[in-house]
Design a protein around this motif. Structure first.
Motif, PDB file in Angstrom:
ATOM      1  N   THR A  94      45.164  99.104  79.060  1.00  0.00           N
ATOM      2  CA  THR A  94      43.861  98.139  79.400  1.00  0.00           C
ATOM      3  C   THR A  94      44.352  98.209  80.827  1.00  0.00           C
ATOM      4  N   SER A  95      45.274  97.699  81.547  1.00  0.00           N
ATOM      5  CA  SER A  95      44.871  98.089  83.363  1.00  0.00           C
ATOM      6  C   SER A  95      43.745  99.065  83.711  1.00  0.00           C
ATOM      7  N   GLN A  96      44.902  99.775  83.003  1.00  0.00           N
ATOM      8  CA  GLN A  96      43.858 101.662  83.487  1.00  0.00           C
ATOM      9  C   GLN A  96      42.472 101.096  83.271  1.00  0.00           C
ATOM     10  N   TYR A  97      41.620 101.278  82.053  1.00  0.00           N
ATOM     11  CA  TYR A  97      40.308 100.909  81.890  1.00  0.00           C
ATOM     12  C   TYR A  97      39.862 100.126  82.636  1.00  0.00           C
ATOM     13  N   ARG A  98      40.215  98.417  82.742  1.00  0.00           N
ATOM     14  CA  ARG A  98      40.060  97.961  83.577  1.00  0.00           C
ATOM     15  C   ARG A  98      39.429  98.052  84.394  1.00  0.00           C
ATOM     16  N   THR A  99      40.186  99.013  85.625  1.00  0.00           N
ATOM     17  CA  THR A  99      39.833  99.708  87.113  1.00  0.00           C
ATOM     18  C   THR A  99      38.679 100.955  87.418  1.00  0.00           C
ATOM     19  N   VAL A 100      38.610 101.343  85.930  1.00  0.00           N
ATOM     20  CA  VAL A 100      37.674 101.987  86.013  1.00  0.00           C
ATOM     21  C   VAL A 100      36.150 101.999  85.775  1.00  0.00           C
ATOM     22  N   GLU A 101      36.405 100.809  84.898  1.00  0.00           N
ATOM     23  CA  GLU A 101      35.093  99.637  84.731  1.00  0.00           C
ATOM     24  C   GLU A 101      34.864  99.443  86.435  1.00  0.00           C
TER      25      GLU A 101
END
Length: 247
Positions: A94-101
């Motif tokens: 969740t944390s990772q893909y929030r930064t990816v977006e």
């Protein structure tokens, strides 16, 4: 009834044998590696990293949970292949893909100034086995090896064995951090089951732990058990610099 009881006891024994001693606490990581652009070097990457950290600070809490470390190759069989490794650590997807977006939507201008060219970008799951002790210095040290599980050994059995070894090691004064790294996306075809990471807060601390292994751990049941778990090779080592801490 007699045979039913025997069957029940047999199943219970089997289930008990499959229980695991330790429970991994997974986290996510992104590894970027490649080469410097023409005329650029590590100092340019460090300067860009400072701009990157400042940029993330202006995005609210989106990037707060991420930690960033830059690796410089030290012991390697091909120092021309990779000039750097950039690592982003996240507590979960969740944390990772929030930064990816956020990066995909708003990071284009900053990315256009980056002094490197990525040749490989990989995301992985990590199972921390132990965390490093001792005083944190400006420069850390890490070694990676590629590991193949022995026949009949599961990843969870391997984790238990590495965890038992880490506990034994700590009792002798060991201060190493350890991780099992697996399920890569972006790595292409691989011929190993996981990557084993061994790291310390400084090169000197790493060296002290290597000597401690030879003096106090080699030949112990916990160390010998690792030989029955996996076969590891292709070792390579890096110095490390943390450029962003998680909040």
């Amino acid at each position: 009834m007699k045979y039913l009881l025997i069957t029940f006891l047999s199943i219970s024994t089997f289930l008990a044998a499959e229980e695991y001693e330790f429970e991994p606490t997974p986290n996510k990581a992104e590894y970027y590696s490649g080469n410097f652009n023409k005329g650029k070097g590590m100092s340019d990457l460090y300067k860009w990293a400072e701009k990157f950290v400042k940029w993330t600070e202006g995005k609210g809490d989106v990037w707060n949970e991420m930690e960033t470390v830059i690796f410089t190759p030290y012991y390697s069989n091909d120092l021309q292949e990779t000039d750097f490794v950039w690592l982003n650590l996240h507590p979960n997807s969740t944390s990772q893909y929030r930064t990816v977006e956020n990066w995909a939507k708003e990071g284009g201008k900053l990315f256009s100034t980056i002094p490197i060219t990525n040749s490989r970008v990989t995301e992985v799951w990590q199972w921390p086995v132990s965390t490093p002790d001792g005083e944190i210095s400006e420069m850390g040290f890490v070694r990676f090896t590629d590991c193949q599980l022995k026949d009949g050994v599961t990843m969870r059995k391997a984790f238990d064995a590495y965890k038992r070894f880490a506990i034994k090691a700590k009792s002798t004064g060991d201060t190493m951090g350890r991780k099992m790294i697996m399920s890569p996306v972006g790595a292409g075809n691989i011929d190993f089951d996981f990557v084993y990471s061994l790291y310390a807060h400084s090169p000197s601390e790493y060296g002290k732990n290597v000597d401690n292994f030879g003096a106090n751990l080699r030949g112990t049941p916990e160390a010998e058990a690792l030989n029955d778990i996996s076969q590891c090779g292709n070792g390579r080592s890096y110095t490390t610099l943390r450029v962003k801490e998680a909040k």
